[in-house]
Design an enzyme around this catalytic site. Structure first.
Site, PDB file in Angstrom:
ATOM      1  N   ASP A 232       4.607  -6.404  10.029  1.00  0.00           N
ATOM      2  CA  ASP A 232       4.107  -5.707   8.845  1.00  0.00           C
ATOM      3  C   ASP A 232       2.881  -4.919   9.304  1.00  0.00           C
ATOM      4  OD1 ASP A 232       3.615  -4.711   6.368  1.00  0.00           O
ATOM      5  OD2 ASP A 232       3.719  -6.623   5.320  1.00  0.00           O
TER       6      ASP A 232
HETATM    7  C1  BGC Z   1       3.662  -3.815   3.207  1.00  0.00           C
HETATM    8  C2  BGC Z   1       5.072  -3.556   3.679  1.00  0.00           C
HETATM    9  C3  BGC Z   1       5.266  -2.099   3.948  1.00  0.00           C
HETATM   10  C4  BGC Z   1       4.225  -1.636   4.947  1.00  0.00           C
HETATM   11  C5  BGC Z   1       4.314  -0.162   5.276  1.00  0.00           C
HETATM   12  C6  BGC Z   1       2.614  -3.188   4.093  1.00  0.00           C
HETATM   13  O1  BGC Z   1       1.362  -3.241   3.492  1.00  0.00           O
HETATM   14  O2  BGC Z   1       3.432  -5.201   3.114  1.00  0.00           O
HETATM   15  O3  BGC Z   1       6.003  -4.023   2.729  1.00  0.00           O
HETATM   16  O4  BGC Z   1       6.556  -1.829   4.381  1.00  0.00           O
HETATM   17  O5  BGC Z   1       2.927  -1.872   4.404  1.00  0.00           O
HETATM   18  O6  BGC Z   1       3.850   0.610   4.222  1.00  0.00           O
END
Ligand code: BGC
Length: 762
Positions: A232
């Site tokens: 993530d």
């Molecule tokens: C989120 C993810 C997301 C990623 C990219 C993170 O803060 O938890 O679900 O895909 O950001 O934007």
């Protein structure tokens, strides 16, 4: 490119180039290696639309992304109980990704809705792992059928936003396996997502991003995952440990810092270069899989997808109450639409999944477009989170003039979002006040809800009908009008329980946790597994949903009444539309362990199958389900595996966890014995419940403990009065078998017991 060509390519890369490939170039791209012609590919958020950002990207949705189509969020689509629908929606998303040259759409998000408070619940499907797994698998299949990858997320136990980047989710192995893993497991085994996104949090103390048990042992060795794991955004703490654990790609860019650490670790002999090569191999596999199948000429017909978004949303709405069949509304009547959400609906959540819609259609616009006699009053202001007296007065006047008043209410953006959790389950006070005032002015009041997770409904007894729209995507207004006026018969069912109050939720006492982390002390008793077992009243139960017609379930048949756990069981049932309108039923199958001895701690019943069936008035259809071992099994930590206990299991069918009119029983015989070990501290009851041990020691124990048997004529009358049969049985049952030595007054030689124990343990 086949695997040998990819390995050849890796052999030509320098260590620095290889380490570089293991983190993003920027927010959304993998790194190219121009010298060797390795292209960069782009990933993008979603997953219920495209949030493709350009170079100035950020992951919180602050910068604009391209204009796209926002389909209903997972909280809504789960309510459709229709995997075919999700597969079609996935195909549409896949086409859009191809058009936009996106190699991976970042989703679906399959974390379990452990508490109504989680800020991202709107992005998640359900409190039930089976439903989540089926719906996510269908979406992945749809998207990937277009040769675009998915990234199932957030692996794993990311069930709160509070302290999400550091908190430890402390949970026992059985609960992880039975509740928090199955959706990931099913999707990996049945749909092979091209990538998996690991979560921010720690699991029992270890960050998901550097957890070899999670990323390698379970995900790859057990489940057979073939793609790459990405972090993530910002989830990496120790990059070198991550590479060794199986975290292939760090996202977003690390500014070169972690790439250098990888190089240093390899040079210092602290990290095997082969681990780096393996990460490269997995990343390149996906890069080339996309590149070689890229079809940027794929058309992306946004108007057509807008209509599709409306059709999907209409399948997801859950009719929660419909007193006096006030719905569907008549096209002839004057109807008051009240509440800002009627004009500007809340149809998606905040944060990384936020889509920049090319257009939106609210209910007022949709009704006007059809020439319906609809008036509008704002009722409350989302911006000020208030309902000033004039607004309420205007709404009351509109309600009084109309045949039916429909209040469009729910949670404003600020109430639920990525990044933080709710602190309560209430709707804004302004909206509750408005609903009360409107219901008093017009007894024919209907409430339409926009929310990603349960809310309290203090006014439930005062309104005639409630339609739960969840967060229904950019065309939600069209869908609402279709359902309210009966063009579409509602067929959604709740993918979660609605507790009466937050404090009823099983995680309430521990949710959010302490600075170090949160303990999952409710264990497997999440959602209905808890309310059902405790026979608690809920506002609306899991699986619940009304229709404008009625259905009857009959003729439950099992292919056998006795089977081995390696066999399959076919269950069939007839569903009939007994009303006057065409509609869709959701037949739900629940399995319960009727008599677990070793597996004594189990929910009363668990969802193990469901089918959505379209039926004309009077029409009947037979639907069938196939159950195999997993439907009956629990996770046993002592063997680290699934295990079925021999015994009777109930199969129940109906239309919610609280309405299961059909029931049958099947005996399932286990093909595997749990390893058991007996010693002098083992108790009589456990020895006697085990056929093998009982054959060796049972008779002996009965004699040794005859003192507890009231059938014994030698007992005095006083003793017989003091000890009932049940008590005697229990006292004997709970006796450690060593008692036979002392109770026998030395008559039993210890060697004889030890000899028997030896045989029992063989
Ligand atoms: C989120 C993810 C997301 C990623 C990219 C993170 O803060 O938890 O679900 O895909 O950001 O934007």
């Amino acid at each position: 490119m086949d695997i040998n060509q990819i390995r050849n390519l890796i052999a030509q890369m320098t260590l620095e180039e290889k380490a570089g490939l293991l983190s993003g170039q920027d927010f959304w791209h993998t790194k190219p290696v121009e010298r060797l012609g390795i292209p960069r590919t782009m990933v993008s958020d979603g997953p219920h639309g495209l949030r493709k950002q350009d170079e100035e990207g950020d992951h919180l949705g602050i910068n604009d992304s391209i204009k796209a189509v926002c389909f209903p969020a997972a909280s809504a689509t789960a309510a459709s109980f229709d995997p075919d629908l999700l597969e079609k929606m996935g195909e549409a998303l896949g086409d859009a990704c191809q058009h936009e040259k996106l190699s991976v759409l970042l989703g679906p998000a399959v974390n379990i809705k452990r508490s109504p408070l989680c800020g991202r619940n709107f992005e998640y499907f359900s409190e039930d792992p089976y439903l989540t797994g089926v719906m996510a698998t269908a979406l992945i299949k749809g998207i990937q059928s277009k040769n675009v990858g998915t990234s199932i997320k957030h692996f794993a136990l990311n069930n709160q936003e509070h302290r999400r980047m550091s908190s430890s989710s402390d949970c026992d192995e059985r609960t992880i396996r039975e509740i928090y893993f199955p959706a990931f497991e099913m999707a990996v085994k049945e749909a092979q997502p091209w990538t998996v996104m690991c979560s921010y949090n720690r699991i029992n103390g270890t960050y998901a991003s550097e957890n070899p048990w999670l990323l390698t042992e379970v995900l790859r060795n057990e489940w057979g995952f073939e793609g790459y794991v990405m972090s993530d955004w910002g989830a990496v703490s120790n990059r070198v440990a991550g590479v060794a654990a199986g975290l292939d790609l760090e996202m977003p860019a690390s500014g070169g810092v972690n790439d250098r650490k990888i190089v240093e670790a390899v040079k210092a002999g602290k990290l095997d270069e082969k681990a780096v090569d393996l990460c490269c191999e997995r990343i390149l596999n996906v890069i080339y899989r996309f590149e070689e199948n890229a079809k940027p000429e794929t058309p992306w017909d946004k108007e057509a997808q807008h209509q599709m978004a409306a059709d999907v949303a209409a399948e997801c709405m859950v009719l929660l109450k419909n007193e006096g069949e006030i719905l569907p509304l008549s096209r002839e009547d004057e109807i008051a639409f009240i509440g800002e959400f009627a004009e500007k609906p809340r149809f998606q959540g905040g944060g990384s999944s936020h889509i920049n819609c090319f257009k939106t259609t609210g209910a007022v616009e949709a009704a006007k477009a059809q020439g319906l006699k609809v008036t509008y009053a704002q009722g409350y202001s989302v911006k000020t989170d208030d309902a000033p007296a004039e607004m309420i007065a205007e709404a009351v006047a509109a309600a009084k003039k109309a045949k039916v008043a429909v209040v469009f209410a729910g949670l404003p953006d600020a109430y639920e979002s990525e990044g933080y959790d709710r602190t309560h389950m209430r709707m804004p006070e302004s909206q509750n006040r408005l609903i009360e005032a409107v219901a008093e002015a017009n007894p024919n009041t209907v409430v339409v809800l926009h929310n990603g997770s349960p809310v309290e409904m203090p006014w439930i007894g005062k309104v005639k009908a409630v339609l739960e729209a969840y967060l229904g995507g950019q065309a939600v207004g069209m869908a609402q009008v279709k359902v309210l006026f009966g063009d579409v018969n509602p067929s959604g069912h709740l993918p979660e329980s609605f507790p009466i109050k937050l404090e009823d939720n099983p995680s309430y006492l521990f949710y959010g946790g302490e600075p170090r982390g949160t303990e999952y002390r409710e264990g497997i008793f999440v959602g209905y597994r808890y309310y059902d077992k405790k026979k608690m009243s809920v506002l609306f139960p899991f699986g619940y949903g009304l229709s404008y017609t009625t259905f009857e379930y009959s003729n439950l048949k099992l292919s056998t009444d006795s089977m081995k756990d390696t066999d399959e069981l076919t269950v069939t049932v007839t569903v009939k539309n007994t009303g006057k309108r065409a509609g869709k039923a959701v037949a739900q199958l629940y399995v319960g362990d009727a008599e677990g001895y070793v597996n004594a701690v189990r929910p009363v019943r668990e969802l193990k199958g469901f089918r959505k069936v379209a039926l004309e008035p009077g029409e009947s259809k037979e639907v069938s389900f196939t159950l195999c071992k997993r439907a009956f099994a629990t996770w046993r930590a002592e063997i680290h595996d699934w295990w079925v206990e021999t015994g009777d299991f109930t199969i129940e069918i109906g239309d919610s966890v609280a309405n299961l009119p059909l029931k049958a029983t099947v005996k399932v015989e286990s093909t595997r014995e749990l390893p058991r070990h007996y010693d002098l501290d083992s108790i009589v009851m456990d020895v006697m419940a085990d056929p093998k041990a009982n054959a060796i020691m049972g008779e002996f124990l009965k004699k040794a403990f005859a003192i507890f048997s009231m059938a014994d004529e030698n007992q005095t009358e006083a003793a017989q009065e003091a000890i009932s049969d049940d008590m005697g049985e229990a006292m004997m049952g709970y006796m450690p078998i060593r008692g036979a030595l002392s109770f026998g007054g030395g008559a039993v030689p210890e060697e004889m017991m030890l000899e028997m124990l030896k045989k029992m343990n063989q």
